[in-house]
Write an enzyme that holds these catalytic residues in place. Structure first.
Site, short mmCIF file in Angstrom:
data_model
loop_
_atom_site.label_atom_id
_atom_site.label_comp_id
_atom_site.label_asym_id
_atom_site.label_seq_id
_atom_site.Cartn_x
_atom_site.Cartn_y
_atom_site.Cartn_z
N HIS A 99 -16.29 18.01 -5.21
CA HIS A 99 -15.25 17.46 -4.34
C HIS A 99 -14.41 16.52 -5.19
O HIS A 99 -14.90 15.93 -6.15
CB HIS A 99 -15.82 16.63 -3.19
CG HIS A 99 -16.76 17.33 -2.27
ND1 HIS A 99 -18.10 17.48 -2.54
CD2 HIS A 99 -16.55 17.87 -1.04
CE1 HIS A 99 -18.69 18.09 -1.53
NE2 HIS A 99 -17.78 18.35 -0.60
N ASP A 102 -15.98 13.13 -5.63
CA ASP A 102 -17.15 13.07 -6.51
C ASP A 102 -16.76 12.71 -7.93
O ASP A 102 -17.53 12.07 -8.65
CB ASP A 102 -17.87 14.42 -6.59
CG ASP A 102 -18.19 15.01 -5.24
OD1 ASP A 102 -18.47 14.24 -4.31
OD2 ASP A 102 -18.16 16.25 -5.12
N GLU A 230 -16.84 27.06 4.81
CA GLU A 230 -18.29 26.87 4.91
C GLU A 230 -18.66 26.48 6.34
O GLU A 230 -18.33 25.39 6.79
CB GLU A 230 -18.74 25.78 3.94
CG GLU A 230 -20.23 25.54 3.94
CD GLU A 230 -20.67 24.58 2.86
OE1 GLU A 230 -21.63 23.83 3.09
OE2 GLU A 230 -20.05 24.57 1.77
N GLU A 266 -24.37 28.38 3.83
CA GLU A 266 -25.47 27.52 3.39
C GLU A 266 -26.72 27.78 4.20
O GLU A 266 -26.66 27.90 5.43
CB GLU A 266 -25.07 26.05 3.50
CG GLU A 266 -26.19 25.10 3.06
CD GLU A 266 -25.81 23.65 3.15
OE1 GLU A 266 -26.61 22.87 3.71
OE2 GLU A 266 -24.72 23.28 2.65
N HIS A 269 -27.34 25.05 6.89
CA HIS A 269 -26.40 25.12 8.01
C HIS A 269 -26.74 26.27 8.94
O HIS A 269 -26.57 26.16 10.16
CB HIS A 269 -24.98 25.28 7.49
CG HIS A 269 -24.49 24.10 6.71
ND1 HIS A 269 -23.23 24.06 6.13
CD2 HIS A 269 -25.08 22.92 6.38
CE1 HIS A 269 -23.08 22.91 5.50
NE2 HIS A 269 -24.19 22.21 5.64
N ASP A 294 -24.44 28.42 -0.54
CA ASP A 294 -25.01 27.14 -0.91
C ASP A 294 -26.51 27.25 -0.70
O ASP A 294 -26.97 27.49 0.43
CB ASP A 294 -24.45 26.01 -0.05
CG ASP A 294 -23.17 25.41 -0.62
OD1 ASP A 294 -22.66 25.96 -1.61
OD2 ASP A 294 -22.69 24.41 -0.07
N ASP A 305 -30.04 18.07 8.55
CA ASP A 305 -29.73 18.77 7.30
C ASP A 305 -30.27 17.96 6.12
O ASP A 305 -29.64 17.00 5.67
CB ASP A 305 -28.20 18.92 7.20
CG ASP A 305 -27.79 19.97 6.19
OD1 ASP A 305 -28.64 20.76 5.77
OD2 ASP A 305 -26.60 20.01 5.84
N ASP A 337 -26.56 23.18 -3.35
CA ASP A 337 -26.12 22.06 -2.51
C ASP A 337 -27.39 21.36 -2.04
O ASP A 337 -27.74 21.37 -0.87
CB ASP A 337 -25.30 22.58 -1.34
CG ASP A 337 -24.63 21.46 -0.56
OD1 ASP A 337 -24.83 20.29 -0.93
OD2 ASP A 337 -23.92 21.75 0.40
#
Length: 433
Positions: A99, A102, A230, A266, A269, A294, A305, A337
């Site tokens: 990101h 980040d 996502e 993911e 998720h 992910d 999560d 992730d």
């Protein structure tokens, strides 16, 4: 060079008999599986945010990690990048993901944040020149800062929409400059807490227009990568609009973008949405929108999560089987992730977490490939639907209810149930994992 990973050797494949914890037992990048190198099947990526930006906090406590690069200066951001590439090289990681928040410090204004991003992207580009590691995907953090508390593309304030759109443009530029294979959008705040203050129609239309702008800009700048969404059902929002694969596909169809956008799915998720990982992958593949994954796992008792590294290879084998059935990754890959636990303070913990995750996925891939190559499961699936290959069945699909009723009466059709043979197929699966 930094000294953060001092004393940690480069991780190499030593095989299942190795007792060296700093070695791969299953991940052999050059092993050929179904005509392709393992590295090309898996396309592993390290997540910048969990590995280098996460401070070790949780909802009940703050920072537990004391990293020498933590801080809000460009010099520290560059140190973080230097450490990141040292770990990429230790692991032999082919890709990374980021990101904007980040990799660069937040500026006092949008212009300052933009300059910070451009400077750190130049630094990362220099580091990439001396490394095999490439960019799998970039994305914008449109959820952490308080300005995004009511969403980004779906925010009731047009100025937040504008800030978000400008931020995504800059992140797409950065992704393209670094040769990224994909660009991801995750709508962590694109949802609502209560319907009492929410205009669902307006928020959906604004989100659709935002995504159309992203696709338009992709084509304008000549970005050859894939745009990915996502899905996640909730957390941090109570109810997120990108709930699961089916929901996102409906959204894409509504705005005519189903041929332009694919999904980054993911594991954690999928579980939050009440699905299995393999369900979401299989559904996305059937809809033509499977893009990337992910990889992580949730604690099945906690209900939130937890983003843990995978360690259950039979479960992951189900996922990679669906990926193989879909033809494998093109621009996508396996992004970890996942984050080490907040008590795992040492540099070795960060490296070994990735070693274990990479080995788990490699072991899962090999099991999935053995079954796929054997063909027994696909043969059983084909046999179950064989009746639909007959001329009569195909003609029925092209007929009408009246014609079908006439045929049922004329032929005295009275079908008997047939076994789904689930237990046999589960036993077959277990032979390969």
């Amino acid at each position: 060079m930094t000294d953060f990973f001092a004393g940690i050797p480069q991780i190499r494949y030593e095989g299942e008999g190795s007792s060296n914890e700093f070695a791969f037992r299953h991940y052999n990048p050059d092993e050929v599986i179904l005509g392709k190198r393992m590295e090309e099947h898996l396309r592993f990526a390290v997540a910048w945010w969990h590995s280098f930006a996460w401070p070790g906090g949780d909802p009940f406590g703050g920072q537990t990690f004391n990293r020498p690069w933590f801080g809000d200066t460009l010099d520290l951001a560059k140190l973080k990048a230097d450490v990141a590439f040292e770990m990429f090289d230790i692991l032999g990681a082919p890709f990374f993901c980021f990101h904007d928040a980040d990799i660069r410090p937040e500026g006092a204004t949008f212009a300052e944040s933009k300059r910070n991003l451009e400077e750190i992207v130049d630094h990362i580009g220099t580091r990439m020149e001396g490394s095999k590691t490439k960019l799998l995907w970039g994305t914008a953090n449109l959820f952490s800062h308080r300005r995004f508390m009511s969403g980004a593309a779906t925010n009731p304030d047009p100025d937040v929409f504008a800030w978000s759109a400008a931020t995504v443009k800059g992140c797409m530029d950065a992704t393209m400059k670094l040769g990224g294979a994909n660009y991801v959008l995750w709508g962590g705040r694109e949802g609502y807490e209560t319907l009492l203050n929410t205009d669902l129609t307006r928020e959906a239309e604004n989100a659709g227009r935002f995504l159309q702008m992203v696709v338009d800009y992709k084509h304008k700048i000549g970005f050859q990568g894939t745009i990915l969404i996502e899905p996640k059902p909730q957390e941090p929002s109570k109810h997120q609009y990108d709930y699961d694969v089916a929901t996102v596909y409906g959204f894409l169809k509504r705005f005519g973008l189903e041929k332009e956008v694919k999904l980054n799915i993911e594991q954690g998720h999928a579980i939050l949405a009440g699905h299995s990982f393999e369900h979401e992958l299989a559904l996305a593949a059937s809809l033509g929108i499977l893009g990337s994954i992910d990889m992580n796992r949730n604690d099945y008792q906690s209900g939130w999560d937890t983003d843990q590294f995978p360690h259950n290879h039979p479960e992951m084998a189900l996922a990679y089987y669906e990926i193989l059935r879909a033809g494998g990754f093109t621009t996508g890959g396996t992004n970890f992730d996942a984050k080490i636990r907040r008590q795992s303070l040492d540099p070795e913990d960060l490296v070994l977490a990735h070693v274990g995750g990479m080995d788990t996925c490699a072991r899962a891939l090999k099991a999935a490939a053995r079954l796929y190559e054997d063909g027994s499961l696909e043969a059983a699936r084909a046999a179950r639907y064989a009746g639909w290959e007959t001329p009569e069945a195909q003609a029925m699909l092209a007929s009408s209810l009246e014609e079908i009723e006439a045929r049922v009466l004329a032929e005295g059709i009275n079908p008997e149930p047939r076994s789904g043979r689930q237990e046999r197929l589960e036993n077959l699966w277990n032979r390969f994992v």
